[in-house]
Motif scaffolding. Structure first.
Motif, PDB file in Angstrom:
ATOM      1  N   THR A 153       0.675  -1.408   0.040  1.00 24.36           N
ATOM      2  CA  THR A 153      -0.002   0.065  -0.050  1.00 24.36           C
ATOM      3  C   THR A 153       0.867   1.436  -0.087  1.00 24.36           C
ATOM      4  O   THR A 153       0.696   2.243  -0.734  1.00 24.36           O
ATOM      5  CB  THR A 153      -1.096   0.161   1.255  1.00 24.36           C
ATOM      6  OG1 THR A 153      -1.907  -1.039   1.025  1.00 24.36           O
ATOM      7  CG2 THR A 153      -1.658   1.425   1.150  1.00 24.36           C
ATOM      8  N   LEU A 212      -1.848  -3.079  -8.566  1.00 26.37           N
ATOM      9  CA  LEU A 212      -2.451  -2.093  -8.026  1.00 26.37           C
ATOM     10  C   LEU A 212      -1.980  -0.437  -8.337  1.00 26.37           C
ATOM     11  O   LEU A 212      -2.951   0.260  -8.462  1.00 26.37           O
ATOM     12  CB  LEU A 212      -1.891  -2.164  -6.505  1.00 26.37           C
ATOM     13  CG  LEU A 212      -2.424  -3.293  -5.621  1.00 26.37           C
ATOM     14  CD1 LEU A 212      -1.716  -3.635  -4.212  1.00 26.37           C
ATOM     15  CD2 LEU A 212      -3.885  -3.098  -5.473  1.00 26.37           C
ATOM     16  N   ALA A 229      -8.718   0.938  -5.394  1.00 25.87           N
ATOM     17  CA  ALA A 229      -7.830  -0.320  -5.965  1.00 25.87           C
ATOM     18  C   ALA A 229      -7.929  -1.182  -5.061  1.00 25.87           C
ATOM     19  O   ALA A 229      -8.042  -2.475  -5.354  1.00 25.87           O
ATOM     20  CB  ALA A 229      -6.432   0.358  -6.246  1.00 25.87           C
ATOM     21  N   LEU A 230      -7.629  -0.995  -4.045  1.00 31.89           N
ATOM     22  CA  LEU A 230      -7.623  -2.170  -2.822  1.00 31.89           C
ATOM     23  C   LEU A 230      -9.032  -2.951  -2.701  1.00 31.89           C
ATOM     24  O   LEU A 230      -9.066  -4.216  -2.748  1.00 31.89           O
ATOM     25  CB  LEU A 230      -7.257  -1.894  -1.542  1.00 31.89           C
ATOM     26  CG  LEU A 230      -5.832  -1.394  -1.398  1.00 31.89           C
ATOM     27  CD1 LEU A 230      -5.551  -0.613  -0.123  1.00 31.89           C
ATOM     28  CD2 LEU A 230      -4.898  -2.336  -1.484  1.00 31.89           C
ATOM     29  N   ALA A 266      -9.051  -5.048  -5.748  1.00 31.65           N
ATOM     30  CA  ALA A 266      -8.535  -6.111  -5.490  1.00 31.65           C
ATOM     31  C   ALA A 266      -9.019  -7.170  -4.752  1.00 31.65           C
ATOM     32  O   ALA A 266      -8.831  -8.291  -5.054  1.00 31.65           O
ATOM     33  CB  ALA A 266      -6.976  -5.870  -4.864  1.00 31.65           C
TER      34      ALA A 266
END
Length: 381
Positions: A10, A54, A34-35, A38
């Protein structure tokens, strides 16, 4: 989903977006999106290059937000700069984030929260649980902090001392919720030490390791506080102590003594003693003298008075304590301890009871109350 991998990646992804021109707040929002993406897609289709994935997705999220925001139309020329998908650069921007999150315009609480979010990779919920506040409250705190640092430019060397103070605040929060902040602070300090060659960074890492090594022995099975002198030293983490001593010795060899190195040296002397009676209190007093010369901190003088009481006798300690501000937290508890050592049980019992009324937490209050009861019971016997 590998949570440890996500937390490690991150800050790197966020740093890359900031370096490419995204302001901090927009970049952090894009990384969070984005996380989320994911979490949805990786279990079924894990990428070969998680960091590159990412970076690509977060950059696209940022560009989408930039296009949609009329106030940010000036960023639309960044569309042409979108990099082709592929392996992400190995440059580590984490160090930049440390200094950004410890920006001098932020309050300590905001700096800690932002560091845990941006560098630590913790969720807002996890940080809120750790600080025992509602998630909405923590979200507002983090949002305000992000807005504060969004326009900041790190064109000057960062203030290492500020970063270290923030990490030390994280460490001292200890454990609550489902996040072990002491362990997280050690992880982040290791990460900082890998990116910057500074003896005080090493000093802080050593201090954390040496303090954390005693963690298992600090509380009894019923949760009550166990003072250092009464701890079962066989429960101390000898590997952490050995590592802390090695890190400290390397830092001290640089001959650039700082506050955290001096504190770590004191912790190392405590850790080195097989039994309480074998503690080298004379050397500890000498290190407190060094620490007092480095920082104008009245708490250092308070702790030094207790150390003098161990090295030269309780009467000498009480004489030193008389020169310290009596309104300091734990002053009364220190006075109670020294009076007990001097054989004045009645005064010590009264002071322990008084100190319990002003204890900063329940565990300490209960411990001081038990100490007062112990002396009162002995006196009646």
């Amino acid at each position: 989903m590998d949570e440890a991998l996500i937390r490690r990646l991150t800050p790197n992804v966020l740093g890359i977006l900031v370096r490419r021109g995204a302001d901090f707040a927009a970049a952090e929002d894009a990384v969070q999106e984005a996380l989320i993406e994911a979490i949805r897609s990786w279990p079924a289709d894990p990428p070969r290059d998680p960091k590159g994935w990412l970076v690509t997705v977060a950059w696209r999220k940022f560009l989408d937000a930039a296009r949609a925001d009329a106030a940010r139309r000036r960023r639309e020329d960044l569309v042409d700069e979108e990099p082709a998908p592929g392996p992400a650069r190995e440059a580590d921007d984490t160090l930049r984030l440390y200094f950004l999150c410890a920006h001098p315009t932020l309050t300590p609480a905001s700096a800690v929260a932002l560091t845990l979010r941006a560098v630590g990779g913790l969720t807002t919920r996890q940080i809120a649980q750790a600080y025992l506040v509602p998630e909405a409250t923590m979200a507002q705190r983090i949002s305000r902090a992000k807005r504060t640092v969004s326009g900041a430019r790190l064109d000057q060397p960062g203030d290492v001392a500020t970063v270290l103070r923030v990490l030390y605040l994280v460490f001292n929060e200890g454990y609550s919720g489902d996040v072990d902040l002491a362990a997280e602070a050690i992880r982040l300090t290791r990460q900082l030490a890998a990116g910057i060659d500074h003896p005080e960074v090493a000093g802080l890492l050593a201090l954390m390791l040496l303090h954390h090594a005693r963690r298992a022995a600090r509380t009894a099975p019923d949760g009550s506080l166990v003072p250092l002198a009464e701890q079962d030293r066989s429960r101390w983490d000898t590997a952490a102590i050995a590592e802390g001593v090695v890190v400290l010795q390397a830092a001290l060899s640089r001959d650039r003594l700082g506050e955290f190195q001096a504190q770590a040296a004191i912790a190392a002397l405590h850790a080195d003693a097989p039994r309480t009676e074998e503690t080298d209190w004379v050397q500890i007093v000498e290190w407190y003298d060094e620490l007092a010369a480095l920082t104008d901190n009245p708490v250092v003088r308070l702790n030094r008075a207790v150390a003098v009481g161990e090295a030269d006798g309780p009467r000498a300690g009480l004489a030193e304590l008389a020169t310290v501000d009596a309104t300091l937290p734990r002053y009364t508890a220190a006075s109670a301890y020294l009076h007990e050592r001097a054989g004045d049980a009645d005064t010590a019992a009264r002071l322990y009871a008084e100190a319990a009324l002003h204890a900063p937490n329940l565990a300490e209050r209960n411990h001081l109350t038990r100490e007062a009861a112990r002396l009162n019971t002995r006196g009646r016997g």
